[in-house]
Design a protein around this motif. Structure first.
Motif, PDB file in Angstrom:
ATOM      1  N   TYR A 179      20.564  38.177  69.938  1.00 31.17           N
ATOM      2  CA  TYR A 179      20.134  38.963  71.095  1.00 31.17           C
ATOM      3  C   TYR A 179      20.295  40.455  70.805  1.00 31.17           C
ATOM      4  O   TYR A 179      19.382  41.244  71.038  1.00 31.17           O
ATOM      5  CB  TYR A 179      20.946  38.558  72.329  1.00 31.17           C
ATOM      6  CG  TYR A 179      20.597  39.353  73.570  1.00 31.17           C
ATOM      7  CD1 TYR A 179      19.571  38.937  74.416  1.00 31.17           C
ATOM      8  CD2 TYR A 179      21.284  40.508  73.899  1.00 31.17           C
ATOM      9  CE1 TYR A 179      19.244  39.659  75.553  1.00 31.17           C
ATOM     10  CE2 TYR A 179      20.962  41.246  75.040  1.00 31.17           C
ATOM     11  CZ  TYR A 179      19.945  40.812  75.855  1.00 31.17           C
ATOM     12  OH  TYR A 179      19.618  41.535  76.973  1.00 31.17           O
ATOM     13  N   ARG A 212      25.930  30.290  84.976  1.00 31.62           N
ATOM     14  CA  ARG A 212      24.730  30.904  84.406  1.00 31.62           C
ATOM     15  C   ARG A 212      23.763  31.337  85.516  1.00 31.62           C
ATOM     16  O   ARG A 212      23.251  32.455  85.503  1.00 31.62           O
ATOM     17  CB  ARG A 212      24.034  29.941  83.435  1.00 31.62           C
ATOM     18  CG  ARG A 212      24.768  29.745  82.130  1.00 31.62           C
ATOM     19  CD  ARG A 212      24.059  28.716  81.244  1.00 31.62           C
ATOM     20  NE  ARG A 212      24.866  28.341  80.101  1.00 31.62           N
ATOM     21  CZ  ARG A 212      24.829  28.945  78.919  1.00 31.62           C
ATOM     22  NH1 ARG A 212      24.010  29.964  78.716  1.00 31.62           N
ATOM     23  NH2 ARG A 212      25.598  28.532  77.930  1.00 31.62           N
ATOM     24  N   GLN A 267      21.246  37.646  80.095  1.00 31.12           N
ATOM     25  CA  GLN A 267      21.573  36.426  79.357  1.00 31.12           C
ATOM     26  C   GLN A 267      23.019  36.050  79.645  1.00 31.12           C
ATOM     27  O   GLN A 267      23.836  36.911  79.978  1.00 31.12           O
ATOM     28  CB  GLN A 267      21.427  36.648  77.848  1.00 31.12           C
ATOM     29  CG  GLN A 267      20.032  36.930  77.370  1.00 31.12           C
ATOM     30  CD  GLN A 267      19.189  35.678  77.272  1.00 31.12           C
ATOM     31  OE1 GLN A 267      19.698  34.594  76.998  1.00 31.12           O
ATOM     32  NE2 GLN A 267      17.897  35.813  77.490  1.00 31.12           N
ATOM     33  N   THR A 284      30.374  28.543  71.639  1.00 30.01           N
ATOM     34  CA  THR A 284      29.228  27.932  70.948  1.00 30.01           C
ATOM     35  C   THR A 284      28.025  28.845  70.758  1.00 30.01           C
ATOM     36  O   THR A 284      27.083  28.455  70.062  1.00 30.01           O
ATOM     37  CB  THR A 284      28.749  26.675  71.707  1.00 30.01           C
ATOM     38  OG1 THR A 284      28.320  27.061  73.023  1.00 30.01           O
ATOM     39  CG2 THR A 284      29.841  25.622  71.788  1.00 30.01           C
ATOM     40  N   GLU A 285      28.013  30.039  71.368  1.00 31.81           N
ATOM     41  CA  GLU A 285      26.794  30.844  71.346  1.00 31.81           C
ATOM     42  C   GLU A 285      26.991  32.276  70.827  1.00 31.81           C
ATOM     43  O   GLU A 285      26.216  33.168  71.168  1.00 31.81           O
ATOM     44  CB  GLU A 285      26.170  30.880  72.745  1.00 31.81           C
ATOM     45  CG  GLU A 285      25.717  29.506  73.210  1.00 31.81           C
ATOM     46  CD  GLU A 285      25.108  29.501  74.596  1.00 31.81           C
ATOM     47  OE1 GLU A 285      24.081  28.795  74.762  1.00 31.81           O
ATOM     48  OE2 GLU A 285      25.623  30.177  75.500  1.00 31.81           O
ATOM     49  N   PHE A 290      26.061  33.835  77.570  1.00 34.37           N
ATOM     50  CA  PHE A 290      26.417  33.184  76.307  1.00 34.37           C
ATOM     51  C   PHE A 290      27.793  32.537  76.428  1.00 34.37           C
ATOM     52  O   PHE A 290      28.704  33.112  77.027  1.00 34.37           O
ATOM     53  CB  PHE A 290      26.460  34.213  75.167  1.00 34.37           C
ATOM     54  CG  PHE A 290      25.155  34.923  74.952  1.00 34.37           C
ATOM     55  CD1 PHE A 290      24.120  34.322  74.257  1.00 34.37           C
ATOM     56  CD2 PHE A 290      24.953  36.198  75.454  1.00 34.37           C
ATOM     57  CE1 PHE A 290      22.917  34.982  74.064  1.00 34.37           C
ATOM     58  CE2 PHE A 290      23.760  36.871  75.262  1.00 34.37           C
ATOM     59  CZ  PHE A 290      22.733  36.257  74.566  1.00 34.37           C
ATOM     60  N   ASP A 291      27.936  31.368  75.830  1.00 31.41           N
ATOM     61  CA  ASP A 291      29.216  30.671  75.781  1.00 31.41           C
ATOM     62  C   ASP A 291      30.002  31.188  74.571  1.00 31.41           C
ATOM     63  O   ASP A 291      29.480  31.189  73.454  1.00 31.41           O
ATOM     64  CB  ASP A 291      28.984  29.161  75.654  1.00 31.41           C
ATOM     65  CG  ASP A 291      30.265  28.366  75.780  1.00 31.41           C
ATOM     66  OD1 ASP A 291      31.190  28.594  74.978  1.00 31.41           O
ATOM     67  OD2 ASP A 291      30.333  27.523  76.690  1.00 31.41           O
ATOM     68  N   LYS A 292      31.241  31.626  74.799  1.00 29.25           N
ATOM     69  CA  LYS A 292      32.062  32.185  73.714  1.00 29.25           C
ATOM     70  C   LYS A 292      32.279  31.195  72.577  1.00 29.25           C
ATOM     71  O   LYS A 292      32.352  31.592  71.423  1.00 29.25           O
ATOM     72  CB  LYS A 292      33.447  32.591  74.235  1.00 29.25           C
ATOM     73  CG  LYS A 292      33.506  33.885  74.940  1.00 29.25           C
ATOM     74  CD  LYS A 292      34.949  34.180  75.340  1.00 29.25           C
ATOM     75  CE  LYS A 292      35.014  35.367  76.256  1.00 29.25           C
ATOM     76  NZ  LYS A 292      36.374  35.580  76.770  1.00 29.25           N
ATOM     77  N   ASP A 346      26.431  33.217  67.786  1.00 32.75           N
ATOM     78  CA  ASP A 346      25.240  33.489  66.972  1.00 32.75           C
ATOM     79  C   ASP A 346      24.064  33.921  67.847  1.00 32.75           C
ATOM     80  O   ASP A 346      23.282  34.797  67.465  1.00 32.75           O
ATOM     81  CB  ASP A 346      24.853  32.266  66.139  1.00 32.75           C
ATOM     82  CG  ASP A 346      25.829  31.992  65.011  1.00 32.75           C
ATOM     83  OD1 ASP A 346      26.616  32.899  64.655  1.00 32.75           O
ATOM     84  OD2 ASP A 346      25.815  30.866  64.482  1.00 32.75           O
ATOM     85  N   ALA A 347      23.932  33.323  69.020  1.00 34.11           N
ATOM     86  CA  ALA A 347      22.858  33.697  69.938  1.00 34.11           C
ATOM     87  C   ALA A 347      23.068  35.115  70.470  1.00 34.11           C
ATOM     88  O   ALA A 347      22.098  35.868  70.630  1.00 34.11           O
ATOM     89  CB  ALA A 347      22.770  32.700  71.095  1.00 34.11           C
ATOM     90  N   LEU A 348      24.317  35.495  70.722  1.00 36.37           N
ATOM     91  CA  LEU A 348      24.612  36.870  71.148  1.00 36.37           C
ATOM     92  C   LEU A 348      24.256  37.856  70.039  1.00 36.37           C
ATOM     93  O   LEU A 348      23.654  38.899  70.304  1.00 36.37           O
ATOM     94  CB  LEU A 348      26.084  37.019  71.539  1.00 36.37           C
ATOM     95  CG  LEU A 348      26.543  38.455  71.850  1.00 36.37           C
ATOM     96  CD1 LEU A 348      25.800  39.028  73.052  1.00 36.37           C
ATOM     97  CD2 LEU A 348      28.052  38.483  72.072  1.00 36.37           C
ATOM     98  N   LEU A 353      29.476  36.939  78.394  1.00 34.01           N
ATOM     99  CA  LEU A 353      30.046  36.139  77.306  1.00 34.01           C
ATOM    100  C   LEU A 353      31.310  35.506  77.858  1.00 34.01           C
ATOM    101  O   LEU A 353      32.289  36.202  78.129  1.00 34.01           O
ATOM    102  CB  LEU A 353      30.356  37.026  76.096  1.00 34.01           C
ATOM    103  CG  LEU A 353      30.947  36.313  74.875  1.00 34.01           C
ATOM    104  CD1 LEU A 353      29.950  35.310  74.299  1.00 34.01           C
ATOM    105  CD2 LEU A 353      31.366  37.322  73.825  1.00 34.01           C
TER     106      LEU A 353
END
Length: 133
Positions: free
Chosen positions: A118, A94, A104, A110-111, A106-108, A113-115, A85
């Motif tokens: 996950y 990446r 994985q 923008t992502e 993840f961008d702190k 929600d994806a984390l 992250l």
């Protein structure tokens, strides 16, 4: 649903607190420890009495780097799920992180929600390593 015992490697106390609160509220995560630098993280992760199913790693730390954590951690406990992250989730970072064993990146900014998704998926599938990118 499996509770994910999670170790956080993040140098910002504000981000540590915010991320822990968010993950514990929205996912079945129990944070079992934190580190702000590479050496502390590696000491904790190499101790066989410390259990963590998931390790969340930032790239830039107070000292050392998350890349060093990934490099060493994949050898001492390869069954752990490792994710990155970072604010610097560029295509090159990446690729490097995935090559070092991160499942994985993840961008702190923008992502988050994806984390969260996950973590929810990882817990729901009983720690299955075959998760979609």
């Amino acid at each position: 649903m499996t509770v994910l015992t999670t170790y956080l490697v993040e140098d910002s106390p504000v981000i540590q607190q915010s991320l822990i609160a968010t993950l514990q509220e929205l996912t079945p995560v129990a944070v079992v420890g934190v580190a702000a630098d590479e050496q502390v993280a590696l000491q904790w992760l190499s101790d066989p009495t410390h259990e963590a199913n998931l390790v969340i790693v930032d790239i830039f730390l107070r000292s050392g780097s998350g890349l060093g954590v990934l490099r060493a951690a994949r050898h001492n406990r390869p069954e752990r799920h490792m994710v990155v992250l970072s604010n610097y989730a560029t295509p090159d970072i990446r690729t490097t992180c995935l090559a070092l064993g991160a499942q994985q990146v993840f961008d702190k900014s923008t992502e988050i929600d994806a984390l969260i998704l996950y973590c929810q998926t990882l817990a729901a599938t009983g720690m299955s390593p075959a998760l979609p990118a």
